[in-house]
Scaffold this motif. Structure first.
Motif, PDB file in Angstrom:
ATOM      1  N   ARG A  36      23.934 -34.183 145.078  1.00 31.42           N
ATOM      2  CA  ARG A  36      24.819 -35.242 144.576  1.00 31.42           C
ATOM      3  C   ARG A  36      26.279 -34.812 144.638  1.00 31.42           C
ATOM      4  O   ARG A  36      27.154 -35.629 144.909  1.00 31.42           O
ATOM      5  N   ALA A  37      26.546 -33.549 144.379  1.00 32.38           N
ATOM      6  CA  ALA A  37      27.914 -33.045 144.480  1.00 32.38           C
ATOM      7  C   ALA A  37      28.410 -33.163 145.916  1.00 32.38           C
ATOM      8  O   ALA A  37      29.553 -33.577 146.157  1.00 32.38           O
ATOM      9  N   GLU A  38      27.562 -32.831 146.875  1.00 29.58           N
ATOM     10  CA  GLU A  38      27.930 -32.968 148.291  1.00 29.58           C
ATOM     11  C   GLU A  38      28.165 -34.427 148.652  1.00 29.58           C
ATOM     12  O   GLU A  38      29.121 -34.754 149.353  1.00 29.58           O
ATOM     13  N   LEU A  41      31.500 -35.415 147.268  1.00 30.44           N
ATOM     14  CA  LEU A  41      32.567 -34.890 148.122  1.00 30.44           C
ATOM     15  C   LEU A  41      32.713 -35.720 149.393  1.00 30.44           C
ATOM     16  O   LEU A  41      33.832 -36.048 149.812  1.00 30.44           O
ATOM     17  N   ASP A  42      31.589 -36.069 150.012  1.00 33.40           N
ATOM     18  CA  ASP A  42      31.631 -36.896 151.223  1.00 33.40           C
ATOM     19  C   ASP A  42      32.259 -38.260 150.937  1.00 33.40           C
ATOM     20  O   ASP A  42      33.096 -38.738 151.704  1.00 33.40           O
ATOM     21  N   LEU A  43      31.865 -38.876 149.830  1.00 34.26           N
ATOM     22  CA  LEU A  43      32.422 -40.174 149.461  1.00 34.26           C
ATOM     23  C   LEU A  43      33.924 -40.083 149.226  1.00 34.26           C
ATOM     24  O   LEU A  43      34.688 -40.936 149.690  1.00 34.26           O
ATOM     25  N   SER A  44      34.355 -39.061 148.526  1.00 36.45           N
ATOM     26  CA  SER A  44      35.782 -38.924 148.252  1.00 36.45           C
ATOM     27  C   SER A  44      36.567 -38.681 149.543  1.00 36.45           C
ATOM     28  O   SER A  44      37.684 -39.187 149.699  1.00 36.45           O
ATOM     29  N   ARG A  45      35.979 -37.956 150.496  1.00 40.56           N
ATOM     30  CA  ARG A  45      36.642 -37.764 151.796  1.00 40.56           C
ATOM     31  C   ARG A  45      36.752 -39.083 152.555  1.00 40.56           C
ATOM     32  O   ARG A  45      37.791 -39.393 153.137  1.00 40.56           O
ATOM     33  N   GLN A  46      35.663 -39.866 152.547  1.00 40.54           N
ATOM     34  CA  GLN A  46      35.669 -41.165 153.220  1.00 40.54           C
ATOM     35  C   GLN A  46      36.740 -42.082 152.634  1.00 40.54           C
ATOM     36  O   GLN A  46      37.397 -42.824 153.366  1.00 40.54           O
ATOM     37  N   SER A  50      40.847 -37.878 145.877  1.00 35.68           N
ATOM     38  CA  SER A  50      40.296 -36.683 145.253  1.00 35.68           C
ATOM     39  C   SER A  50      38.965 -37.060 144.605  1.00 35.68           C
ATOM     40  O   SER A  50      38.680 -38.243 144.376  1.00 35.68           O
ATOM     41  N   VAL A  51      38.164 -36.068 144.304  1.00 31.20           N
ATOM     42  CA  VAL A  51      36.899 -36.328 143.607  1.00 31.20           C
ATOM     43  C   VAL A  51      37.180 -36.980 142.254  1.00 31.20           C
ATOM     44  O   VAL A  51      36.475 -37.910 141.851  1.00 31.20           O
TER      45      VAL A  51
END
Length: 67
Positions: A36-38, A41-46, A50-51
């Motif tokens: 879920r953390a990964e 992180l992927d969602l925040s990059r998209q 920031s997270v």
């Protein structure tokens, strides 16, 4: 949501979310499974955020849906 541990540390203000005191901040620890953390992180990059921004947006949306 159980807020008694927050209220113990931060007083009664922690019991009332969205009370208009927008300048006050409360730090929360968050434990997530690695997958879920990964994903977070992927969602925040998209979203190019920031997270913390992503989490605040998700929390705001969830709270608005409840109200």
């Amino acid at each position: 949501m159980e807020t008694s541990s927050l209220a113990t540390r931060f007083g009664d203000r922690a019991r009332v979310f969205g009370n208009g005191a927008q300048d006050e901040m409360v730090e929360l620890a968050l434990l997530l499974p690695a997958s879920r953390a990964e994903a977070l992180l992927d969602l925040s990059r998209q979203r190019r955020e920031s997270v913390a921004q992503t989490l605040r947006a998700l929390i705001d949306r969830a709270l608005a849906a409840e109200g």
